[in-house]
Design an enzyme around this catalytic site. Structure first.
Site, PDB file in Angstrom:
ATOM      1  N   ASP A 264       0.858  -1.187   0.000  1.00 13.38           N
ATOM      2  CA  ASP A 264       0.000   0.000   0.000  1.00 13.38           C
ATOM      3  C   ASP A 264       0.895   1.238   0.000  1.00 13.38           C
ATOM      4  O   ASP A 264       1.850   1.334   0.789  1.00 13.38           O
ATOM      5  CB  ASP A 264      -0.895   0.004   1.237  1.00 13.38           C
ATOM      6  CG  ASP A 264      -1.869   1.172   1.225  1.00 13.38           C
ATOM      7  OD1 ASP A 264      -2.873   1.096   0.501  1.00 13.38           O
ATOM      8  OD2 ASP A 264      -1.576   2.167   1.928  1.00 13.38           O
ATOM      9  N   ASN A 272      -2.385  12.774  -3.818  1.00 16.54           N
ATOM     10  CA  ASN A 272      -3.374  13.160  -4.830  1.00 16.54           C
ATOM     11  C   ASN A 272      -3.886  14.574  -4.582  1.00 16.54           C
ATOM     12  O   ASN A 272      -4.038  15.370  -5.524  1.00 16.54           O
ATOM     13  CB  ASN A 272      -4.544  12.176  -4.828  1.00 16.54           C
ATOM     14  CG  ASN A 272      -4.386  11.086  -5.882  1.00 16.54           C
ATOM     15  OD1 ASN A 272      -3.619  11.244  -6.828  1.00 16.54           O
ATOM     16  ND2 ASN A 272      -5.098   9.985  -5.717  1.00 16.54           N
ATOM     17  N   HIS A 277      -4.757  14.397  -9.460  1.00 19.87           N
ATOM     18  CA  HIS A 277      -5.013  12.997  -9.811  1.00 19.87           C
ATOM     19  C   HIS A 277      -4.163  12.536 -10.997  1.00 19.87           C
ATOM     20  O   HIS A 277      -3.781  11.354 -11.066  1.00 19.87           O
ATOM     21  CB  HIS A 277      -6.501  12.791 -10.107  1.00 19.87           C
ATOM     22  CG  HIS A 277      -7.348  12.855  -8.882  1.00 19.87           C
ATOM     23  ND1 HIS A 277      -7.442  11.819  -7.987  1.00 19.87           N
ATOM     24  CD2 HIS A 277      -8.149  13.848  -8.398  1.00 19.87           C
ATOM     25  CE1 HIS A 277      -8.254  12.152  -6.987  1.00 19.87           C
ATOM     26  NE2 HIS A 277      -8.703  13.394  -7.230  1.00 19.87           N
ATOM     27  N   ASP A 281      -1.847   9.292 -10.878  1.00 16.72           N
ATOM     28  CA  ASP A 281      -1.824   8.159 -11.810  1.00 16.72           C
ATOM     29  C   ASP A 281      -0.405   7.884 -12.298  1.00 16.72           C
ATOM     30  O   ASP A 281       0.016   6.727 -12.428  1.00 16.72           O
ATOM     31  CB  ASP A 281      -2.740   8.436 -13.001  1.00 16.72           C
ATOM     32  CG  ASP A 281      -4.210   8.388 -12.613  1.00 16.72           C
ATOM     33  OD1 ASP A 281      -4.514   7.891 -11.506  1.00 16.72           O
ATOM     34  OD2 ASP A 281      -5.051   8.851 -13.413  1.00 16.72           O
ATOM     35  N   GLU A 308      -4.550   2.413  -4.358  1.00 20.50           N
ATOM     36  CA  GLU A 308      -3.090   2.505  -4.276  1.00 20.50           C
ATOM     37  C   GLU A 308      -2.483   1.217  -3.732  1.00 20.50           C
ATOM     38  O   GLU A 308      -1.352   1.196  -3.245  1.00 20.50           O
ATOM     39  CB  GLU A 308      -2.685   3.685  -3.377  1.00 20.50           C
ATOM     40  CG  GLU A 308      -3.072   3.565  -1.926  1.00 20.50           C
ATOM     41  CD  GLU A 308      -4.483   4.044  -1.617  1.00 20.50           C
ATOM     42  OE1 GLU A 308      -4.783   4.259  -0.441  1.00 20.50           O
ATOM     43  OE2 GLU A 308      -5.285   4.219  -2.570  1.00 20.50           O
TER      44      GLU A 308
END
Length: 393
Positions: A264, A272, A277, A281, A308
């Site tokens: 994680d 973010n 965002h 990504d 994530e």
């Protein structure tokens, strides 16, 4: 052990595709049957015509030869009439007459060219004109003048018979040549059709091969789209579910150790919120590729588990090996040095890893192993993140 299978609904084959796969072979089969039937019909026709022509030729030669032989015998008997009795002479006359009758009846049923027909009619007329003189000579056997005239006419008749026989053979030969030419044209046409059929077969075969290749490529593309995560370009969770069940069952059969790593990204929500965002990504993509590059064996498998989170399957790997693999992943991610200004742990992006390892047993549920890895991940986060915790099942 309870195993939960996750499989997608198989795509149905379009009806247009099925129709094409049935239509082309059907057309090819019909063309092949047509060629075979046409070839068989032509062969039977050639055989029938050849037998008929051979029969007519043999029959005509035989009949004319027999007629010529009987006329010659009759002439010789007249030449040697002093040693021939009347009974033998009358018998020979009857035999000769029967041969003329056979020639006349046989050739009346056939189509003769003008020259052959004219000579054949001349033969019949000559014989009919000769019969009164033969009758007269029978009444006057000592009449040398009549006898000499009959012998001369019989000699001419022999020559005419020979001529009409040769002409008849020539006519038969011309007819044979004509039929051969017609058969040749038919065979050429059949050959052209066969060549076109072969070409059509190759074209259809090539088209079908190209069609199947395109279809296979599309299926592979669809399968890839169904199993690859759009953002990270590694396997998605659906693909992980199928592979995990497969490896779990394989390790169960082999009674070998299976390790599972659940990763994680630390403080990713803050990442973010701070970078956006799109940057998030991009960060996930780089982390996924880093994890994927750490897979050393063909059976090692990495996938995006969700959000994530990433998951790694390590078959034939004990707990120590899984821990070493987790250390390698964290070291490579540290070398990547992705800035994370909002992290409460480091100035760079870090990950926490939960590890579980053990030998699958029948009484265990594969999903329980995922839950155990998740508990180890929760423990790593509780201990301060950017670390790994492990347990055995």
């Amino acid at each position: 052990m309870t195993v939960h299978h996750h499989s997608g609904v198989p795509a149905r084959q379009p009806w247009a595709t099925r129709g094409q796969l049935i239509f082309f072979p059907s057309i090819m089969l019909l063309l092949l049957i047509g060629i075979l039937v046409g070839g068989q019909s032509l062969r039977q026709q050639i055989q029938t015509q050849d037998k008929s022509l051979e029969l007519n030729l043999v029959r005509g030669v035989h009949d004319f030869n027999q007629l010529q032989r009987e006329v010659n015998r009759l002439r010789l008997q007249l030449v040697h009439s002093h040693s021939t009795n009347t009974k033998d002479l009358n018998l020979q006359l009857k035999i000769t007459q029967s041969r003329f009758t056979i020639i006349q009846r046989h050739f009346l049923s056939r189509s003769l060219d003008t020259q052959v027909s004219t000579i054949k009619d001349h033969l019949v007329r000559s014989w009919l004109s000769l019969k009164p003189e033969l009758k007269q000579w029978q009444q006057e056997p000592t009449n040398i003048k009549v006898q000499s005239r009959i012998i001369d006419q019989l000699e001419k008749l022999e020559l005419d018979i020979n001529q009409v026989s040769l002409l008849n053979q020539r006519q038969q030969w011309q007819e044979y040549q004509s039929r051969i030419q017609r058969h040749s044209h038919s065979l050429q046409l059949l050959s052209i059709i066969t060549i076109l059929f072969c070409g059509f077969t190759l074209l259809v075969g090539y088209s079908l091969v190209q069609f199947m290749r395109t279809r296979q490529h599309l299926l592979e593309t669809v399968e890839q789209l169904a199993t690859i995560d759009d953002v990270t370009q590694i396997a998605n969770r659906r693909h992980f579910n199928a592979i995990f069940i497969q490896e779990w069952e394989r390790m169960l059969r082999e009674q070998s150790c299976l390790s599972l790593l659940l990763c994680d990204v630390d403080c990713f929500k803050a990442y973010n919120d701070h970078y956006g965002h799109q940057a998030g990504d991009s960060c996930l993509f780089q982390i996924a590729q880093t994890i994927h590059s750490c897979m050393r064996r063909p059976s090692d498998f990495a996938a995006r588990y969700g959000g994530e989170e990433f998951v790694i399957i390590l078959p034939h790997t004990q707990l120590s090996g899984a821990q070493a693999q987790a250390s390698v992943i964290q070291e490579n991610l540290q070398k990547l040095a992705l800035d994370h200004a909002e992290s409460i742990i480091s100035d760079y992006v870090t990950i926490s890893i939960g590890i579980t390892s053990g030998i699958p047993q029948l009484e265990l549920d594969s999903h329980q192993i995922i839950e155990q890895a998740d508990k180890a991940l929760y423990q790593a986060k509780a201990q301060g993140r950017n670390r790994s915790c492990s347990s055995e099942f």
